[in-house]
Design a protein around this motif. Structure first.
Motif, PDB file in Angstrom:
ATOM      1  N   ASN A   1     -15.290   2.546  -6.822  1.00 51.79           N
ATOM      2  CA  ASN A   1     -14.676   1.420  -7.503  1.00 51.79           C
ATOM      3  C   ASN A   1     -13.790   0.651  -6.525  1.00 51.79           C
ATOM      4  O   ASN A   1     -12.721   1.115  -6.141  1.00 51.79           O
ATOM      5  CB  ASN A   1     -13.850   1.923  -8.684  1.00 51.79           C
ATOM      6  CG  ASN A   1     -13.398   0.789  -9.579  1.00 51.79           C
ATOM      7  OD1 ASN A   1     -13.220  -0.337  -9.130  1.00 51.79           O
ATOM      8  ND2 ASN A   1     -13.210   1.095 -10.853  1.00 51.79           N
ATOM      9  N   ILE A   2     -14.267  -0.537  -6.089  1.00 53.20           N
ATOM     10  CA  ILE A   2     -13.496  -1.330  -5.135  1.00 53.20           C
ATOM     11  C   ILE A   2     -12.165  -1.761  -5.738  1.00 53.20           C
ATOM     12  O   ILE A   2     -11.143  -1.832  -5.056  1.00 53.20           O
ATOM     13  CB  ILE A   2     -14.316  -2.573  -4.691  1.00 53.20           C
ATOM     14  CG1 ILE A   2     -15.578  -2.121  -3.934  1.00 53.20           C
ATOM     15  CG2 ILE A   2     -13.473  -3.484  -3.814  1.00 53.20           C
ATOM     16  CD1 ILE A   2     -16.485  -3.252  -3.529  1.00 53.20           C
ATOM     17  N   THR A   3     -12.146  -2.023  -7.030  1.00 49.87           N
ATOM     18  CA  THR A   3     -10.902  -2.438  -7.695  1.00 49.87           C
ATOM     19  C   THR A   3      -9.824  -1.378  -7.531  1.00 49.87           C
ATOM     20  O   THR A   3      -8.648  -1.684  -7.311  1.00 49.87           O
ATOM     21  CB  THR A   3     -11.155  -2.692  -9.196  1.00 49.87           C
ATOM     22  OG1 THR A   3     -12.167  -3.683  -9.331  1.00 49.87           O
ATOM     23  CG2 THR A   3      -9.876  -3.152  -9.879  1.00 49.87           C
ATOM     24  N   GLU A   4     -10.236  -0.095  -7.637  1.00 55.50           N
ATOM     25  CA  GLU A   4      -9.270   0.993  -7.486  1.00 55.50           C
ATOM     26  C   GLU A   4      -8.707   1.024  -6.071  1.00 55.50           C
ATOM     27  O   GLU A   4      -7.525   1.288  -5.863  1.00 55.50           O
ATOM     28  CB  GLU A   4      -9.930   2.337  -7.818  1.00 55.50           C
ATOM     29  CG  GLU A   4      -8.941   3.495  -7.843  1.00 55.50           C
ATOM     30  CD  GLU A   4      -9.587   4.792  -8.275  1.00 55.50           C
ATOM     31  OE1 GLU A   4      -8.928   5.832  -8.127  1.00 55.50           O
ATOM     32  OE2 GLU A   4     -10.745   4.754  -8.746  1.00 55.50           O
ATOM     33  N   VAL A   5      -9.540   0.727  -5.080  1.00 56.92           N
ATOM     34  CA  VAL A   5      -9.086   0.685  -3.692  1.00 56.92           C
ATOM     35  C   VAL A   5      -8.015  -0.391  -3.529  1.00 56.92           C
ATOM     36  O   VAL A   5      -6.936  -0.152  -2.980  1.00 56.92           O
ATOM     37  CB  VAL A   5     -10.267   0.402  -2.733  1.00 56.92           C
ATOM     38  CG1 VAL A   5      -9.755   0.261  -1.305  1.00 56.92           C
ATOM     39  CG2 VAL A   5     -11.310   1.504  -2.825  1.00 56.92           C
TER      40      VAL A   5
ATOM     41  N   ILE B   1      -9.209  -7.315   4.167  1.00 57.12           N
ATOM     42  CA  ILE B   1      -8.974  -6.173   5.064  1.00 57.12           C
ATOM     43  C   ILE B   1     -10.015  -5.088   4.801  1.00 57.12           C
ATOM     44  O   ILE B   1     -10.583  -4.514   5.731  1.00 57.12           O
ATOM     45  CB  ILE B   1      -7.539  -5.628   4.877  1.00 57.12           C
ATOM     46  CG1 ILE B   1      -6.523  -6.635   5.420  1.00 57.12           C
ATOM     47  CG2 ILE B   1      -7.372  -4.261   5.563  1.00 57.12           C
ATOM     48  CD1 ILE B   1      -5.074  -6.268   5.130  1.00 57.12           C
ATOM     49  N   PHE B   2     -10.263  -4.829   3.517  1.00 56.92           N
ATOM     50  CA  PHE B   2     -11.253  -3.818   3.154  1.00 56.92           C
ATOM     51  C   PHE B   2     -12.652  -4.224   3.639  1.00 56.92           C
ATOM     52  O   PHE B   2     -13.364  -3.422   4.251  1.00 56.92           O
ATOM     53  CB  PHE B   2     -11.265  -3.617   1.637  1.00 56.92           C
ATOM     54  CG  PHE B   2     -12.365  -2.728   1.147  1.00 56.92           C
ATOM     55  CD1 PHE B   2     -12.275  -1.346   1.271  1.00 56.92           C
ATOM     56  CD2 PHE B   2     -13.514  -3.272   0.562  1.00 56.92           C
ATOM     57  CE1 PHE B   2     -13.302  -0.522   0.825  1.00 56.92           C
ATOM     58  CE2 PHE B   2     -14.538  -2.460   0.118  1.00 56.92           C
ATOM     59  CZ  PHE B   2     -14.437  -1.077   0.250  1.00 56.92           C
ATOM     60  N   LYS B   3     -13.028  -5.475   3.419  1.00 59.30           N
ATOM     61  CA  LYS B   3     -14.374  -5.927   3.744  1.00 59.30           C
ATOM     62  C   LYS B   3     -14.629  -5.921   5.245  1.00 59.30           C
ATOM     63  O   LYS B   3     -15.748  -5.663   5.701  1.00 59.30           O
ATOM     64  CB  LYS B   3     -14.604  -7.334   3.177  1.00 59.30           C
ATOM     65  CG  LYS B   3     -14.745  -7.335   1.654  1.00 59.30           C
ATOM     66  CD  LYS B   3     -14.612  -8.741   1.075  1.00 59.30           C
ATOM     67  CE  LYS B   3     -15.686  -9.683   1.578  1.00 59.30           C
ATOM     68  NZ  LYS B   3     -15.556 -11.024   0.928  1.00 59.30           N
ATOM     69  N   GLN B   4     -13.574  -6.221   6.049  1.00 62.28           N
ATOM     70  CA  GLN B   4     -13.765  -6.284   7.491  1.00 62.28           C
ATOM     71  C   GLN B   4     -13.594  -4.928   8.179  1.00 62.28           C
ATOM     72  O   GLN B   4     -13.775  -4.802   9.384  1.00 62.28           O
ATOM     73  CB  GLN B   4     -12.786  -7.292   8.104  1.00 62.28           C
ATOM     74  CG  GLN B   4     -13.089  -8.724   7.712  1.00 62.28           C
ATOM     75  CD  GLN B   4     -12.257  -9.730   8.490  1.00 62.28           C
ATOM     76  OE1 GLN B   4     -11.850  -9.467   9.620  1.00 62.28           O
ATOM     77  NE2 GLN B   4     -12.008 -10.889   7.877  1.00 62.28           N
TER      78      GLN B   4
ATOM     79  N   ALA C   1     -13.185   4.992   1.943  1.00 57.42           N
ATOM     80  CA  ALA C   1     -12.228   4.411   0.995  1.00 57.42           C
ATOM     81  C   ALA C   1     -12.719   4.534  -0.433  1.00 57.42           C
ATOM     82  O   ALA C   1     -11.936   4.757  -1.359  1.00 57.42           O
ATOM     83  CB  ALA C   1     -11.980   2.943   1.346  1.00 57.42           C
ATOM     84  N   LEU C   2     -14.031   4.395  -0.625  1.00 59.86           N
ATOM     85  CA  LEU C   2     -14.574   4.506  -1.970  1.00 59.86           C
ATOM     86  C   LEU C   2     -14.527   5.947  -2.480  1.00 59.86           C
ATOM     87  O   LEU C   2     -14.449   6.189  -3.682  1.00 59.86           O
ATOM     88  CB  LEU C   2     -16.011   3.976  -1.996  1.00 59.86           C
ATOM     89  CG  LEU C   2     -16.132   2.458  -1.755  1.00 59.86           C
ATOM     90  CD1 LEU C   2     -17.591   2.061  -1.605  1.00 59.86           C
ATOM     91  CD2 LEU C   2     -15.489   1.686  -2.894  1.00 59.86           C
ATOM     92  N   LYS C   3     -14.575   6.904  -1.558  1.00 59.90           N
ATOM     93  CA  LYS C   3     -14.450   8.307  -1.953  1.00 59.90           C
ATOM     94  C   LYS C   3     -12.983   8.692  -2.154  1.00 59.90           C
ATOM     95  O   LYS C   3     -12.664   9.532  -2.984  1.00 59.90           O
ATOM     96  CB  LYS C   3     -15.077   9.214  -0.882  1.00 59.90           C
ATOM     97  CG  LYS C   3     -16.583   9.106  -0.760  1.00 59.90           C
ATOM     98  CD  LYS C   3     -17.091  10.041   0.334  1.00 59.90           C
ATOM     99  CE  LYS C   3     -18.603   9.956   0.479  1.00 59.90           C
ATOM    100  NZ  LYS C   3     -19.087  10.826   1.580  1.00 59.90           N
TER     101      LYS C   3
ATOM    102  N   ALA D   1      -5.558   3.530   1.173  1.00 56.58           N
ATOM    103  CA  ALA D   1      -4.364   2.728   0.906  1.00 56.58           C
ATOM    104  C   ALA D   1      -3.170   3.234   1.706  1.00 56.58           C
ATOM    105  O   ALA D   1      -2.360   2.460   2.216  1.00 56.58           O
ATOM    106  CB  ALA D   1      -4.037   2.745  -0.591  1.00 56.58           C
ATOM    107  N   SER D   2      -3.056   4.547   1.838  1.00 58.61           N
ATOM    108  CA  SER D   2      -1.935   5.138   2.564  1.00 58.61           C
ATOM    109  C   SER D   2      -1.965   4.742   4.034  1.00 58.61           C
ATOM    110  O   SER D   2      -0.953   4.305   4.593  1.00 58.61           O
ATOM    111  CB  SER D   2      -1.984   6.663   2.423  1.00 58.61           C
ATOM    112  OG  SER D   2      -0.916   7.258   3.089  1.00 58.61           O
ATOM    113  N   VAL D   3      -3.119   4.877   4.677  1.00 57.46           N
ATOM    114  CA  VAL D   3      -3.251   4.538   6.094  1.00 57.46           C
ATOM    115  C   VAL D   3      -3.116   3.029   6.297  1.00 57.46           C
ATOM    116  O   VAL D   3      -2.383   2.560   7.177  1.00 57.46           O
ATOM    117  CB  VAL D   3      -4.604   5.040   6.645  1.00 57.46           C
ATOM    118  CG1 VAL D   3      -4.805   4.575   8.090  1.00 57.46           C
ATOM    119  CG2 VAL D   3      -4.678   6.560   6.556  1.00 57.46           C
TER     120      VAL D   3
END
Length: 889
Positions: free
Chosen positions: A682-686, A708-711, A720-722, A728-730
């Motif tokens: 779930n990308i929204t959760e990321v 940032i996620f897409k690049q 990230a999806l797992k 998010a922390s890193v």
């Protein structure tokens, strides 16, 4: 009065971040009742491996310029649980903060921050005494509105552990909210304690087993008092997830993550300046004088250090410390026949005492031959005089002055004819005539608190006092321990507080301005501990901190010489930080001196021109280049590894000999290959996890975070999806760093039609030893805080081209995105040609550091300097630079 709290103090935020960042990569716990050790509970959970924790620890230590630890330090013991004996092992992390800088506030706010980021919710605050417990509960009470505002009304409960109310233990185990239980170490460190007993009030359960099931996070307040084997075992019996240790004077720092030293607190103006008034008997060589300073044994040899009045070769009698062993005669050591009867018979290391053949025994710290009553009277009179003087001066600031007395024996005050009570009443009545206390009886201004315990019925028994409990005792206890706001109010007449030892640690008041030690012996307590009761910055009647350095001066009236007191204080710092450490300068109250403003300084052409250039205030604007931020973050993010969720198995092996376990071996194994997430990616959760972790001053948009996620690299996107929380922390850590750099790099200052007034300059009260002559300054002397500053002033004075300079006061600040910046020096310098003619006059602002390489400084220190340079050079057109010495002007 309602005390106000500032949520944006850099030095406190740094301590909070140091702990919170230890757990980067820890997923936020979900609310879920679990079965643990045979009980239903909602426990704390830690999913990071030891290796991951150590990596985080080293990252935090590197950021805070602390030596890197090679391993995590843990405490291990076998404890009794509901399921039998089990190995308990927990890590320890230490925060060192100078007393008076808000240690309690910091660790309570850290609990909220850990909940916000990771869902940690069960906390046990362990304290060494009733005094500390009451202080913690008071802080929790007065910060309630503040924390609700800062943490969006996050529900939480706090309470003191009460053995008569065990239902709170079940509530602690099952609650979904933040639970903060405050316990004294003595309430659970013995088998006989109620918490360790099976009880019908919990349907036959043992209270401590419920606590164990929650894996509480321990917050240890003054943990140096919890280092005995009995107390370590008691802490381990709580089955903690980990322990956070907070103190100014750690005995064992374990894994240190943050340090605010006494000197840094002093230099930044976070605590009061301190002066010492020594009181001792002089010029009485007729009496035999003895003071035992030290007893020790080395290689079966027993020695002691004793201060005597020795006859010197010059014919002068002078105090001298001599080293003795059994059989030595003090007559020979002191070269005086008056000591003929004093031959050392026994040196007792256990009792810390020396016995002479004339049956005289003296203990470490004890003095003989000094006039106790005369010294007590001199100390009390000085304290009252200083109290009256300061209260007269500080009333216009809205500050009520308090004085704290530490007494040698309770009966010397508690009894009506006690020597300290009698001497205080006598001196107060004699001195009050010309003060604002002229119509106040001495009984109205006094209150006392001595060590106490509670009976089973809840009654308070004052163990040190023969008089026992009374209504007056209760009123004094409530005023001193529970109602600090009323104590600091002009409406309350009590302003002189007496205690034996109960207030020496954990208790303080911002408005203590005098501390008087009334002991027959030199104080056995650490000087830092003693000073700590009154170094907090003063509070006025509106509940605001007063930051005027001329207001914030603590006077210690000691029963020893100024030189002895300062030497012991310096020795404490050197034993903790090493020799050559920079330390706060303690002033000699007997030798006050003021750095006087020079008459007509404001008319001097050089200063008028300098001030006209630097006086203006500014406001700043920042520009964020979103694409550059995304590029910089992605570049560093792609060098990181985003950990996928894993299964961790930990194994412990116990080997028993008799009834005890003597050998413990542990193993750890992890699996992440083949791990299947329970929910669909779930990308929204990321993005939501990332958004939650990027906080003001600038909150990034969802679109920027999505970019940032897409690049990011394909492997990081998949990870990230797992594990969206790990990503998010890193990512948030990198974003914060890059954002802070970009805020400063792109900062622009605009000069305002507002400025600092010359009238804000005032003469500065100080002490002779803290002043250096400054003929070319607007003051006749400069108050220096370190040897580096003194040498810099001397360097300025040695230069013929320096026409004028001023050490910029604490009120002269520049706003920056990471807090207020106080520059060091403003200087007028003549530039001459080869013919020694004045070619130009330069108006400079200079920052002194031990390096000119900004990359060697702390990140926030570097950012403030960059901002300061933009303020002065771009907005005010004033030359600004960082230098190491006056030679580099």
């Amino acid at each position: 009065m309602q005390i106000k709290f500032d949520a944006n103090q850099d030095f406190q935020i740094q301590a909070i971040e140091a702990v919170a960042n230890l757990f980067d990569g820890q997923p936020r716990a979900k609310t879920q009742i679990m079965s643990a050790l045979g009980f239903a509970a909602l426990p704390n959970q830690l999913n990071l491996t030891s290796k991951e924790l150590l990596t985080n620890l080293n990252t935090v230590q590197e950021q805070n310029e602390i030596d890197l630890d090679k391993e995590l330090i843990s405490i291990e013991r076998v404890v009794e649980t509901a399921e039998g004996k089990q190995l308990v092992r927990f890590f320890n992390f230490s925060v060192e903060m100078e007393t008076g800088t808000g240690k309690t506030y910091v660790y309570l706010r850290t609990a909220f921050e850990l909940f916000r980021r990771y869902g940690f919710r069960k906390y046990v605050v362990v304290v060494p005494s009733v005094a500390v417990r009451e202080g913690v509960l008071k802080t929790l009470e007065i910060t309630r509105a503040h924390f609700k505002k800062e943490y969006d009304n996050t529900p939480y409960r706090y309470y003191a552990y009460d053995s008569a109310n065990l239902s709170q233990v079940r509530q602690f185990a099952l609650s979904e909210s933040i639970e903060i239980m405050v316990m004294t170490i003595d309430s659970f460190n013995k088998a006989s304690n109620v918490i360790n007993q099976t009880t019908d009030r919990l349907q036959g359960e043992t209270p401590i087993h419920l606590v164990q099931a929650t894996r509480p996070i321990l917050i240890l307040d003054e943990p140096q008092n919890m280092e005995s084997e009995l107390r370590i075992a008691a802490l381990t019996a709580l089955n903690p997830l980990f322990a956070l240790r907070y103190s100014a004077t750690h005995r064992n720092p374990y894994n240190l993550v943050h340090r605010l030293t006494p000197y840094e607190a002093y230099r930044q103006g976070l605590v009061k300046r301190v002066e010492v008034a020594g009181v001792e008997k002089e010029a009485d060589e007729n009496q035999v004088y003895l003071r035992l300073d030290e007893v020790k044994s080395e290689k079966k040899t027993f020695t002691a250090k004793i201060a005597v009045h020795a006859l010197m070769k010059t014919g002068i009698v002078k105090e001298q410390v001599v080293t003795v062993k059994p059989g030595d005669s003090l007559e020979k050591k002191a070269n005086r026949p008056e000591y003929a009867d004093f031959v050392v018979e026994e040196i007792n290391v256990g009792d810390q005492a020396v016995l002479f053949t004339n049956n005289t025994e003296i203990r470490v710290g004890e003095a003989r031959g000094s006039d106790k009553e005369a010294i007590f009277e001199a100390q009390i009179r000085y304290t009252i005089q200083e109290h009256f003087r300061k209260q007269k001066r500080l009333r216009e600031h809205g500050v009520k002055v308090l004085s704290l007395f530490f007494i040698d024996r309770v009966d010397n005050y508690a009894n009506e004819d006690g020597i300290i009570r009698v001497l205080f009443n006598k001196a107060f009545n004699e001195l009050r005539a010309n003060s604002e206390f002229k119509d106040t009886a001495p009984e109205k201004v006094q209150a006392a608190y001595f060590a106490s315990r509670k009976t089973k019925t809840g009654e308070i028994i004052y163990e040190d006092s023969k008089t026992g409990e009374s209504e007056k005792d209760k009123e004094a206890y409530d005023l001193i321990m529970k109602d600090k706001e009323r104590l600091m109010s002009f409406e309350e007449s009590v302003c002189f507080i007496f205690s034996h030892s109960a207030l020496r640690e954990g208790w303080d008041s911002p408005n203590v301005f005098q501390i008087c030690t009334l002991n027959q012996t030199a104080s056995e307590f650490k000087k830092r501990q003693e000073i700590g009761r009154g170094v907090r910055l003063a509070i006025n009647q509106q509940g605001d901190r007063v930051r005027d350095e001329n207001v914030n001066v603590l006077t210690v009236i000691a029963n020893e010489s100024y030189e002895n007191y300062v030497s012991k204080y310096q020795g404490e710092l050197e034993s903790e930080y090493g020799t050559g450490v920079a330390s706060p300068r303690l002033g000699n109250a007997r030798r006050p001196k003021t750095a006087q403003l020079r008459k007509g300084f404001e008319l001097k052409p050089e200063f008028k021109e300098l001030w006209s250039r630097i006086k203006h205030k500014t406001r700043y604007a920042v520009t964020i280049d979103s694409q550059k931020l995304v590029t910089d973050v992605v570049k560093e993010l792609n060098e990181e590894t985003i950990r996928t969720p894993k299964i961790v198995a930990r194994r412990a092996k116990l080997e028993a000999k008799g009834d005890t376990f003597t050998t413990i071996q542990t193993a750890e194994r992890t699996w992440d290959e083949g791990y299947k997430a329970n929910t669909l990616p779930n990308i929204t959760e990321v993005i939501s996890s990332l958004l939650e972790r990027t906080t003001p001053p600038v909150r990034l948009t969802k679109n920027t975070l999505l970019e940032i996620f897409k690049q990011s690299s394909k492997s990081n996107r998949e990870a990230a999806l797992k594990n969206p929380f790990e990503f998010a922390s890193v990512a948030s850590r990198i974003i914060k760093t890059k954002l802070a750099d970009q805020l400063v790099e792109g900062i622009q200052y605009e000069k305002l039609n507002e400025y600092y007034e010359m009238t804000q300059f005032v003469s500065i009260p100080s002490w002779e030893d803290n002043l250096v002559p400054s003929p070319h300054s607007i003051y006749d002397h400069v108050v220096f805080d370190s040897e580096v500053e003194r040498e810099f002033v001397r360097g300025l004075e040695a230069r013929e081209d320096v026409k004028l300079y001023v050490k910029l006061p604490l009120w002269f600040t520049v706003p920056t995105p990471i807090g207020e910046y106080n520059p060091d020096w403003a200087i007028v310098l003549e530039k001459k040609n080869d013919d020694d003619e004045v070619e130009d006059v330069l108006y400079l602002v200079r920052e002194t550091k031990d390096t000119r390489n900004l990359d060697d400084l702390r990140p926030d220190e570097r950012r403030k300097i960059i901002s300061g340079k933009r303020h002065f050079q771009n907005a005010l057109d004033v030359d600004y630079d960082v230098i190491v010495s006056a030679k580099e002007l």
